[in-house]
Design a protein around this motif. Structure first.
Motif, PDB file in Angstrom:
ATOM      1  N   VAL A 105       0.830  -1.214   0.000  1.00  0.00           N
ATOM      2  CA  VAL A 105       0.000   0.000   0.000  1.00  0.00           C
ATOM      3  C   VAL A 105       0.865   1.264   0.000  1.00  0.00           C
ATOM      4  N   LEU A 106       1.991   1.223   0.697  1.00  0.00           N
ATOM      5  CA  LEU A 106       2.885   2.379   0.768  1.00  0.00           C
ATOM      6  C   LEU A 106       3.384   2.805  -0.609  1.00  0.00           C
ATOM      7  N   PHE A 107       3.567   1.846  -1.517  1.00  0.00           N
ATOM      8  CA  PHE A 107       4.134   2.159  -2.825  1.00  0.00           C
ATOM      9  C   PHE A 107       3.107   2.308  -3.941  1.00  0.00           C
ATOM     10  N   VAL A 108       1.833   2.030  -3.667  1.00  0.00           N
ATOM     11  CA  VAL A 108       0.809   2.242  -4.696  1.00  0.00           C
ATOM     12  C   VAL A 108       0.785   3.701  -5.151  1.00  0.00           C
ATOM     13  N   PRO A 109       0.815   4.679  -4.239  1.00  0.00           N
ATOM     14  CA  PRO A 109       0.837   6.080  -4.706  1.00  0.00           C
ATOM     15  C   PRO A 109       2.043   6.397  -5.585  1.00  0.00           C
ATOM     16  N   PHE A 110       3.161   5.737  -5.335  1.00  0.00           N
ATOM     17  CA  PHE A 110       4.332   5.949  -6.186  1.00  0.00           C
ATOM     18  C   PHE A 110       3.973   5.626  -7.627  1.00  0.00           C
ATOM     19  N   GLY A 111       3.421   4.432  -7.832  1.00  0.00           N
ATOM     20  CA  GLY A 111       3.055   4.018  -9.182  1.00  0.00           C
ATOM     21  C   GLY A 111       1.993   4.903  -9.796  1.00  0.00           C
ATOM     22  N   VAL A 112       0.978   5.251  -9.016  1.00  0.00           N
ATOM     23  CA  VAL A 112      -0.110   6.093  -9.526  1.00  0.00           C
ATOM     24  C   VAL A 112       0.414   7.461  -9.935  1.00  0.00           C
ATOM     25  N   LEU A 113       1.096   8.125  -9.042  1.00  0.00           N
ATOM     26  CA  LEU A 113       1.549   9.489  -9.316  1.00  0.00           C
ATOM     27  C   LEU A 113       2.587   9.544 -10.436  1.00  0.00           C
ATOM     28  N   ALA A 114       3.525   8.628 -10.408  1.00  0.00           N
ATOM     29  CA  ALA A 114       4.565   8.632 -11.443  1.00  0.00           C
ATOM     30  C   ALA A 114       3.983   8.273 -12.808  1.00  0.00           C
ATOM     31  N   ALA A 115       3.149   7.242 -12.867  1.00  0.00           N
ATOM     32  CA  ALA A 115       2.563   6.837 -14.152  1.00  0.00           C
ATOM     33  C   ALA A 115       1.618   7.907 -14.695  1.00  0.00           C
ATOM     34  N   ALA A 116       0.858   8.536 -13.818  1.00  0.00           N
ATOM     35  CA  ALA A 116      -0.060   9.594 -14.262  1.00  0.00           C
ATOM     36  C   ALA A 116       0.709  10.802 -14.782  1.00  0.00           C
ATOM     37  N   TYR A 117       1.869  11.051 -14.229  1.00  0.00           N
ATOM     38  CA  TYR A 117       2.687  12.179 -14.673  1.00  0.00           C
ATOM     39  C   TYR A 117       3.302  11.906 -16.047  1.00  0.00           C
ATOM     40  N   LEU A 118       3.734  10.684 -16.240  1.00  0.00           N
ATOM     41  CA  LEU A 118       4.430  10.345 -17.483  1.00  0.00           C
ATOM     42  C   LEU A 118       3.454  10.248 -18.656  1.00  0.00           C
ATOM     43  N   ALA A 119       3.975  10.463 -19.829  1.00  0.00           N
ATOM     44  CA  ALA A 119       3.178  10.265 -21.039  1.00  0.00           C
ATOM     45  C   ALA A 119       2.728   8.809 -21.085  1.00  0.00           C
ATOM     46  N   GLU A 120       1.574   8.592 -21.662  1.00  0.00           N
ATOM     47  CA  GLU A 120       0.982   7.245 -21.679  1.00  0.00           C
ATOM     48  C   GLU A 120       1.949   6.188 -22.196  1.00  0.00           C
ATOM     49  N   ARG A 121       2.694   6.522 -23.166  1.00  0.00           N
ATOM     50  CA  ARG A 121       3.617   5.569 -23.782  1.00  0.00           C
ATOM     51  C   ARG A 121       4.757   5.155 -22.837  1.00  0.00           C
ATOM     52  N   TYR A 122       5.066   5.997 -21.843  1.00  0.00           N
ATOM     53  CA  TYR A 122       6.164   5.715 -20.914  1.00  0.00           C
ATOM     54  C   TYR A 122       5.695   5.423 -19.491  1.00  0.00           C
ATOM     55  N   ALA A 123       4.421   5.298 -19.277  1.00  0.00           N
ATOM     56  CA  ALA A 123       3.896   5.098 -17.924  1.00  0.00           C
ATOM     57  C   ALA A 123       4.468   3.842 -17.263  1.00  0.00           C
ATOM     58  N   TRP A 124       4.762   2.822 -18.035  1.00  0.00           N
ATOM     59  CA  TRP A 124       5.334   1.579 -17.492  1.00  0.00           C
ATOM     60  C   TRP A 124       6.619   1.841 -16.715  1.00  0.00           C
ATOM     61  N   PHE A 125       7.309   2.924 -17.078  1.00  0.00           N
ATOM     62  CA  PHE A 125       8.582   3.263 -16.441  1.00  0.00           C
ATOM     63  C   PHE A 125       8.397   3.553 -14.950  1.00  0.00           C
ATOM     64  N   ALA A 126       7.189   3.954 -14.552  1.00  0.00           N
ATOM     65  CA  ALA A 126       6.908   4.223 -13.138  1.00  0.00           C
ATOM     66  C   ALA A 126       7.143   2.977 -12.291  1.00  0.00           C
ATOM     67  N   ALA A 127       6.734   1.824 -12.796  1.00  0.00           N
ATOM     68  CA  ALA A 127       6.935   0.575 -12.052  1.00  0.00           C
ATOM     69  C   ALA A 127       8.422   0.240 -11.944  1.00  0.00           C
ATOM     70  N   VAL A 128       9.157   0.458 -13.019  1.00  0.00           N
ATOM     71  CA  VAL A 128      10.597   0.177 -13.021  1.00  0.00           C
ATOM     72  C   VAL A 128      11.318   1.078 -12.021  1.00  0.00           C
ATOM     73  N   VAL A 129      10.969   2.356 -12.031  1.00  0.00           N
ATOM     74  CA  VAL A 129      11.600   3.292 -11.096  1.00  0.00           C
ATOM     75  C   VAL A 129      11.184   2.951  -9.663  1.00  0.00           C
ATOM     76  N   GLY A 130       9.961   2.481  -9.472  1.00  0.00           N
ATOM     77  CA  GLY A 130       9.514   2.051  -8.147  1.00  0.00           C
ATOM     78  C   GLY A 130      10.387   0.932  -7.593  1.00  0.00           C
ATOM     79  N   VAL A 131      10.747  -0.018  -8.440  1.00  0.00           N
ATOM     80  CA  VAL A 131      11.647  -1.106  -8.029  1.00  0.00           C
ATOM     81  C   VAL A 131      13.012  -0.530  -7.640  1.00  0.00           C
ATOM     82  N   ALA A 132      13.530   0.374  -8.463  1.00  0.00           N
ATOM     83  CA  ALA A 132      14.840   0.968  -8.189  1.00  0.00           C
ATOM     84  C   ALA A 132      14.825   1.771  -6.888  1.00  0.00           C
ATOM     85  N   VAL A 133      13.762   2.531  -6.665  1.00  0.00           N
ATOM     86  CA  VAL A 133      13.652   3.324  -5.435  1.00  0.00           C
ATOM     87  C   VAL A 133      13.573   2.395  -4.223  1.00  0.00           C
ATOM     88  N   SER A 134      12.815   1.325  -4.337  1.00  0.00           N
ATOM     89  CA  SER A 134      12.729   0.377  -3.233  1.00  0.00           C
ATOM     90  C   SER A 134      14.095  -0.248  -2.928  1.00  0.00           C
TER      91      SER A 134
END
Length: 145
Positions: A71-100
């Motif tokens: 639950v702590l990291f769901v906002p990370f994915g939501v906010l990062a993916a929503a910020y990124l262009a649709e074509r690059y939204a997947w990158f939010a999950a990758v960066v989430g792994v790196a941040v973790s």
């Protein structure tokens, strides 16, 4: 005259929310002692009461802690993916792994009272991925409707 395009205003808001979230995440992640240290006993009592009322034993402290990490990291994915262009939204999950990974490494190296685990990285990563998927689902519904 400064004209703000609605998409730009939305992105600014998302960036501001993301910065607030990252600040809160940093406080939680790098607090010198485990953030649940003060509430662990209370949580154990609640779980004991739930078990006495028929809640299965596998609903335990480890599960609650793992769910909290997701639950702590769901906002990370939501906010990062929503910020990124649709074509690059997947990158939010990758960066989430790196941040973790960075958080757990920092805890291991600099916070002797904290416990860095691969399990936490997996739970955090799942949260970031779920948040990212939620953005994809919302965007998909907008395209369909």
């Amino acid at each position: 005259m400064n004209v703000v395009i609605p998409g730009t205003q939305r992105r600014r808001r998302l960036a501001g929310l993301f910065l607030l979230y990252i600040g809160a995440l940093a406080l939680i992640a790098f607090w010198p002692s485990p953030v649940d240290a003060g509430s662990a006993g209370t949580l154990q009592k609640i779980l004991g009461a739930l078990h006495a009322r028929g809640v299965p034993g596998w609903v335990n402290y480890t599960l609650v802690e793992s769910a909290a990490n997701v639950v702590l990291f769901v906002p990370f994915g939501v906010l990062a993916a929503a910020y990124l262009a649709e074509r690059y939204a997947w990158f939010a999950a990758v960066v989430g792994v790196a941040v973790s990974c960075a958080i757990e490494t920092g805890q291991h190296l600099f916070l002797p009272a904290r416990f860095a685990t691969v399990h936490d990285v997996m739970a955090n990563s799942l949260g970031a991925a779920l948040g990212t998927l939620a953005v994809y689902a919302i965007r998909s519904r907008k395209h369909d409707g």
